[in-house]
Enzyme design. Sequence first.
Site, mmCIF file in Angstrom:
data_model
loop_
_atom_site.group_PDB
_atom_site.id
_atom_site.type_symbol
_atom_site.label_atom_id
_atom_site.label_comp_id
_atom_site.label_asym_id
_atom_site.label_seq_id
_atom_site.Cartn_x
_atom_site.Cartn_y
_atom_site.Cartn_z
ATOM 1 N N ASP A 1 0.793 -1.244 0.000
ATOM 2 C CA ASP A 1 0.000 0.000 0.000
ATOM 3 C C ASP A 1 0.820 1.287 0.000
ATOM 4 O O ASP A 1 0.372 2.300 0.550
ATOM 5 C CB ASP A 1 -0.950 0.025 1.196
ATOM 6 C CG ASP A 1 -2.047 -1.023 1.096
ATOM 7 O OD1 ASP A 1 -2.139 -1.694 0.050
ATOM 8 O OD2 ASP A 1 -2.815 -1.172 2.057
ATOM 9 N N LYS B 1 -5.900 -5.227 -3.952
ATOM 10 C CA LYS B 1 -6.612 -5.915 -2.890
ATOM 11 C C LYS B 1 -7.759 -5.032 -2.409
ATOM 12 O O LYS B 1 -7.730 -3.807 -2.592
ATOM 13 C CB LYS B 1 -5.681 -6.269 -1.724
ATOM 14 C CG LYS B 1 -5.076 -5.074 -0.997
ATOM 15 C CD LYS B 1 -4.075 -5.560 0.047
ATOM 16 C CE LYS B 1 -3.446 -4.416 0.809
ATOM 17 N NZ LYS B 1 -4.387 -3.691 1.676
ATOM 18 N N CYS C 1 -2.859 -3.030 7.440
ATOM 19 C CA CYS C 1 -2.652 -3.845 6.243
ATOM 20 C C CYS C 1 -1.366 -4.664 6.293
ATOM 21 O O CYS C 1 -1.338 -5.811 5.831
ATOM 22 C CB CYS C 1 -2.681 -2.959 4.998
ATOM 23 S SG CYS C 1 -4.317 -2.269 4.654
#
Length: 227
Positions: A26, A139, A172
């Site tokens: 991310d 995702k 995450c």
Amino acid sequence: MYPLVIDAKPQPIPVDPANAAVLVVDMQNDFGSKGGMFDRAGIDISGIQRAVGPTARVIAAARDLRMPVVYLKMGYSSDLSDLGTSDAPNRIRHLQIFRVGESMTAPDGSECRILIRDAWGTDIVSDLKPEAEDVVLYKTRFSGFYDTELDTVLKNADIKYLVVTGCTTSVCVESTIRDAFFRDYHCILLTDCTSEPIASDASRAIMMPRSRSCRYSLDGPRRPTIS
């Protein structure tokens, strides 16, 4: 290929580059750039930005060693059909807190929507741009393994060790590492290549091998030195 020995805690970990990959979680504009989702929500992104330089060095070293680099990006389809059902916690959290799907003008002048695929917000930050040989996967949940091809990609490449970078550490990154552990991957979290902007003042313990980023020499023994 000589094994690497990463000076991790609680103990050093020998890693064969032939069976290892770098995971970048991310590191995208909506989380780590001015004008992105986190910044617009008033979240301090300075820690994420500080992690960019060390992460870039790790990625460069991995490419020199021909280790795969896998990027994960959080991003939703334009109709938000993959955000979850109307009462799903994932949908409620992202709509109410982060305004996912809301239109905005990006710093580069482009029109985009918050955390929607294939736009400025879900692009990887400029200093960590993927190259042609890298793997990039979207995702829709905190874990990179949830309803994605990540496990298949790693197994097809015979990956056993994951060197993990990215944000945010307690969400995450941790979710992905725990799912990786359940799938029998060995995970090493690089502390200077990750950031925790949301729960930085929370009392917590993340029980996983940790190391600072390492600078790998292509000459001589494959023992990394701390950078």
